[in-house]
Design an enzyme around this catalytic site. Structure first.
Site, short mmCIF file in Angstrom:
data_model
loop_
_atom_site.label_atom_id
_atom_site.label_comp_id
_atom_site.label_asym_id
_atom_site.label_seq_id
_atom_site.Cartn_x
_atom_site.Cartn_y
_atom_site.Cartn_z
N THR A 1 22.05 -49.30 2.66
CA THR A 1 23.42 -49.00 2.29
C THR A 1 24.00 -50.05 1.35
OG1 THR A 1 25.66 -48.87 3.21
CG2 THR A 1 24.09 -50.18 4.45
N ASP A 2 25.01 -49.66 0.58
CA ASP A 2 25.69 -50.64 -0.28
C ASP A 2 26.56 -51.60 0.53
OD1 ASP A 2 27.73 -48.87 0.43
OD2 ASP A 2 28.40 -48.47 -1.62
N GLU A 3 26.79 -51.26 1.82
CA GLU A 3 27.68 -52.11 2.63
C GLU A 3 27.10 -53.50 2.87
OE1 GLU A 3 29.64 -50.36 5.94
OE2 GLU A 3 29.89 -48.43 4.94
N TYR B 1 27.73 -52.97 11.70
CA TYR B 1 26.82 -52.00 11.08
C TYR B 1 26.13 -52.62 9.87
CZ TYR B 1 25.38 -48.27 7.87
OH TYR B 1 24.67 -47.51 6.99
N LYS C 1 22.16 -53.56 9.10
CA LYS C 1 21.39 -52.99 7.97
C LYS C 1 20.88 -54.13 7.08
CE LYS C 1 20.74 -49.22 7.02
NZ LYS C 1 19.68 -48.24 7.42
P1 NAD Z 1 23.08 -40.05 10.80
O1 NAD Z 1 23.82 -40.85 11.82
O2 NAD Z 1 23.60 -38.74 10.37
O3 NAD Z 1 21.59 -39.81 11.30
C1 NAD Z 1 20.83 -40.81 11.92
C2 NAD Z 1 19.62 -40.15 12.57
O4 NAD Z 1 18.82 -41.17 13.20
C3 NAD Z 1 19.99 -39.14 13.65
O5 NAD Z 1 19.24 -37.96 13.48
C4 NAD Z 1 19.61 -39.84 14.95
O6 NAD Z 1 19.22 -38.94 15.98
C5 NAD Z 1 18.44 -40.72 14.49
N1 NAD Z 1 18.26 -41.87 15.36
C6 NAD Z 1 19.21 -42.73 15.80
N2 NAD Z 1 18.65 -43.65 16.60
C7 NAD Z 1 17.32 -43.38 16.65
C8 NAD Z 1 16.22 -43.99 17.29
N3 NAD Z 1 16.39 -45.08 18.07
N4 NAD Z 1 14.99 -43.47 17.12
C9 NAD Z 1 14.82 -42.38 16.34
N5 NAD Z 1 15.83 -41.73 15.71
C10 NAD Z 1 17.06 -42.24 15.87
O7 NAD Z 1 22.89 -41.05 9.56
P2 NAD Z 1 22.94 -40.74 7.99
O8 NAD Z 1 24.34 -40.81 7.55
O9 NAD Z 1 22.11 -39.55 7.71
O10 NAD Z 1 22.21 -42.06 7.47
C11 NAD Z 1 20.78 -42.10 7.37
C12 NAD Z 1 20.36 -43.46 6.83
O11 NAD Z 1 20.95 -43.66 5.55
C13 NAD Z 1 20.81 -44.63 7.69
O12 NAD Z 1 19.79 -45.59 7.69
C14 NAD Z 1 22.06 -45.15 6.98
O13 NAD Z 1 22.23 -46.53 7.21
C15 NAD Z 1 21.70 -44.87 5.53
N6 NAD Z 1 22.85 -44.63 4.63
C16 NAD Z 1 23.84 -43.72 4.95
C17 NAD Z 1 24.86 -43.47 4.05
C18 NAD Z 1 25.95 -42.47 4.35
O14 NAD Z 1 26.91 -42.37 3.57
N7 NAD Z 1 25.86 -41.69 5.40
C19 NAD Z 1 24.90 -44.16 2.83
C20 NAD Z 1 23.90 -45.10 2.55
C21 NAD Z 1 22.86 -45.30 3.45
O1 DAU Z 2 28.84 -47.03 1.81
C1 DAU Z 2 27.82 -46.42 2.54
C2 DAU Z 2 28.27 -46.22 3.98
O2 DAU Z 2 29.26 -45.20 3.96
C3 DAU Z 2 27.12 -45.85 4.90
O3 DAU Z 2 26.20 -46.90 4.96
C4 DAU Z 2 27.65 -45.54 6.30
O4 DAU Z 2 26.59 -45.09 7.12
C5 DAU Z 2 28.70 -44.44 6.20
O5 DAU Z 2 29.24 -44.19 7.46
C6 DAU Z 2 29.79 -44.82 5.20
O6 DAU Z 2 30.62 -45.90 5.73
P1 DAU Z 2 32.22 -45.88 5.57
O7 DAU Z 2 32.79 -46.73 6.63
O8 DAU Z 2 32.62 -46.13 4.17
O9 DAU Z 2 32.48 -44.30 5.87
P2 DAU Z 2 33.61 -43.55 6.73
O10 DAU Z 2 33.46 -42.10 6.44
O11 DAU Z 2 33.63 -43.99 8.14
O12 DAU Z 2 34.96 -44.07 6.05
C7 DAU Z 2 35.21 -43.87 4.68
C8 DAU Z 2 36.56 -44.53 4.37
O13 DAU Z 2 37.60 -43.78 5.01
C9 DAU Z 2 36.70 -45.94 4.89
O14 DAU Z 2 37.50 -46.69 4.00
C10 DAU Z 2 37.43 -45.78 6.22
C11 DAU Z 2 38.33 -44.57 5.95
N1 DAU Z 2 38.63 -43.72 7.12
C12 DAU Z 2 37.58 -43.27 7.86
C13 DAU Z 2 37.80 -42.46 8.96
C14 DAU Z 2 36.63 -41.97 9.80
C15 DAU Z 2 39.94 -43.38 7.44
O15 DAU Z 2 40.89 -43.78 6.74
N2 DAU Z 2 40.16 -42.59 8.52
C16 DAU Z 2 39.13 -42.12 9.32
O16 DAU Z 2 39.40 -41.42 10.31
#
Ligand code: NAD
Ligand code: DAU
Length: 351
Positions: free
Chosen positions: A134-136, A159, A163
């Site tokens: 992630t970019d975080e 988180y 990562k």
């Molecule tokens: P998600 O939470 O939707 O899915 C995570 C999956 O991992 C689920 O299917 C869960 O069942 C599985 N999982 C959790 N713990 C596990 C374990 N111990 N063993 C096996 N499986 C397990 O997550 P996502 O949003 O699809 O993110 C996927 C990946 O991409 C993550 O590594 C996250 O850090 C990264 N990522 C997410 C975003 C985003 O915006 N969602 C952005 C950048 C990177």
């Molecule tokens: O940048 C990549 C990341 O983006 C991933 O690595 C993470 O897995 C993914 O969850 C996401 O993180 P964020 O914290 O940015 O996403 P989230 O959707 O939780 O929040 C997006 C923005 O909105 C953040 O500034 C917090 C705000 N927010 C979020 C929720 C859930 C609100 O204002 N209200 C809310 O209820």
């Protein structure tokens, strides 16, 4: 001798991004055997994959990335050539209330997989451990500037700390044991099948059901949004053409302040639900800020564009319409994931 050219382990394939990656690999590479390893936590849902579940080049395995014996058995059985590791705890708010769960899955889980790859891949030729991050990990930006692949790590939430640590372990295994690896760091994804705890699906669901829209702090936090299928396309490209030992940033060139994005979503929802403009905005409720909330993320994705020719194929205007339509047309999915119904079903099926 296997009938397949390659055997690839994709972890977290029942989750949001993972399910789009599984779909792409299973459909585009019939000569690969794709094994989806997922624990089916609250975030993993096999309903995301009903269109590919019967394909002959696809196998689902329920299991935990932290379970060393089980992971070793999988490596023995399927003789993987590659790992694409997405399994993680992914929600920042949950990491604030339960940091240990993030340490366990994201750090211990990654190291368990790294050990299995290191120990089973006697010969590293043709092998690849691709870690999805992630970019975080880069921390928070001010009003100016972008994260590049050389930006120093400065994770600020449990988180992102977990990562960042897992990214460091992957690179350390590359340096210490010569394990072939790639890391990519992506910005915020949105699209179909995202669990409705993240901003976009949560707000769509709340508007649909007339619930308040909880905006954290002043709402002027900035995120760079990418349509999930474009992330899956980038992962495919990087897996096949990325340079071993390298890092790629992936982003949407699409920055939005939360409040502006929320207002756009409100307006689209009013149109789709045939209600007077302003109805959804009336649900906006400013609430207490997320502790340690990162102010701004924005990715410089010029390296992947220059070296691999990747750029987003879906504009934000298109992507958000597709996403909202999907959530409006898939009420059953939404109900199942929010009520935990799918969990009961699949946990029983795979117990
Ligand atoms: P998600 O939470 O939707 O899915 C995570 C999956 O991992 C689920 O299917 C869960 O069942 C599985 N999982 C959790 N713990 C596990 C374990 N111990 N063993 C096996 N499986 C397990 O997550 P996502 O949003 O699809 O993110 C996927 C990946 O991409 C993550 O590594 C996250 O850090 C990264 N990522 C997410 C975003 C985003 O915006 N969602 C952005 C950048 C990177
Ligand atoms: O940048 C990549 C990341 O983006 C991933 O690595 C993470 O897995 C993914 O969850 C996401 O993180 P964020 O914290 O940015 O996403 P989230 O959707 O939780 O929040 C997006 C923005 O909105 C953040 O500034 C917090 C705000 N927010 C979020 C929720 C859930 C609100 O204002 N209200 C809310 O209820």
């Amino acid at each position: 001798m296997s009938q397949f050219e390659k055997s690839i382990l994709i972890t977290g394939g029942a989750g949001f991004i993972g399910s789009h990656v599984i779909r792409r690999f299973v459909n585009n590479y019939p000569n690969y055997h794709i094994v989806n390893l997922d624990l089916l936590t609250y975030a993993g849902n096999l309903e995301n994959l009903t269109d590919v579940e019967n394909k002959t080049n696809y196998t689902f395995v329920k299991g935990d990335v932290m379970d060393t014996a089980f992971i070793n058995q999988l490596f023995d059985k399927y003789q993987f050539d590659g790992v694409i590791h997405l399994a993680a705890e992914s929600h920042v708010d949950r990491s604030i209330t339960d940091p240990l769960a993030f340490l366990n899955t994201n750090i211990l889980g990654t190291v368990t997989l790294l050990n299995a790859a290191k120990d089973h891949w006697k010969d590293f030729s043709g092998k690849m451990f691709y870690h999805i991050s992630t970019d975080e990990v880069y921390g928070s930006l001010g009003d100016e500037g972008l994260f590049t692949e050389t930006t120093s790590y400065d994770p600020k939430s449990p988180y992102s700390a977990s990562k960042a640590s897992s990214d460091h372990f992957v690179r350390a295994y590359g340096n210490t044991y010569a394990l072939p690896y790639i890391v990519s760091n992506c910005s915020n994804n949105y699209g179909q099948n995202q669990f409705p705890e993240k901003l976009i699906p949560l707000f769509i669901n709340n508007i649909k059901t007339g619930k308040p829209l909880p905006v954290y702090g002043d709402g002027n936090y900035t995120r760079d949004w990418l349509y999930v299928v474009d992330h899956a396309i980038a992962i495919d490209l990087i897996y096949h053409q990325g340079k071993s030992g390298d890092t790629y940033n992936i982003g949407g060139f699409n920055e939005w302040k939360n409040i502006d994005l929320i207002k756009v979503m409100c307006s689209i929802m009013d149109r789709k639900l045939n209600q007077p403009e302003g109805t959804s905005e009336g649900l906006i409720t400013y609430v207490k800020d997320r502790p340690g909330h990162d102010r701004r993320y924005a990715i410089d994705a010029s390296k992947i564009n220059r070296e691999l020719g990747w750029k987003p194929t879906v504009t934000f205007e298109e992507g958000i319409e597709i996403t909202i339509d999907w959530y409006l047309n898939n009420s059953e999915w939404l109900e199942n994931v929010t009520s935990g119904e799918y969990l009961k079903y699949y946990q029983k099926q795979y117990s």
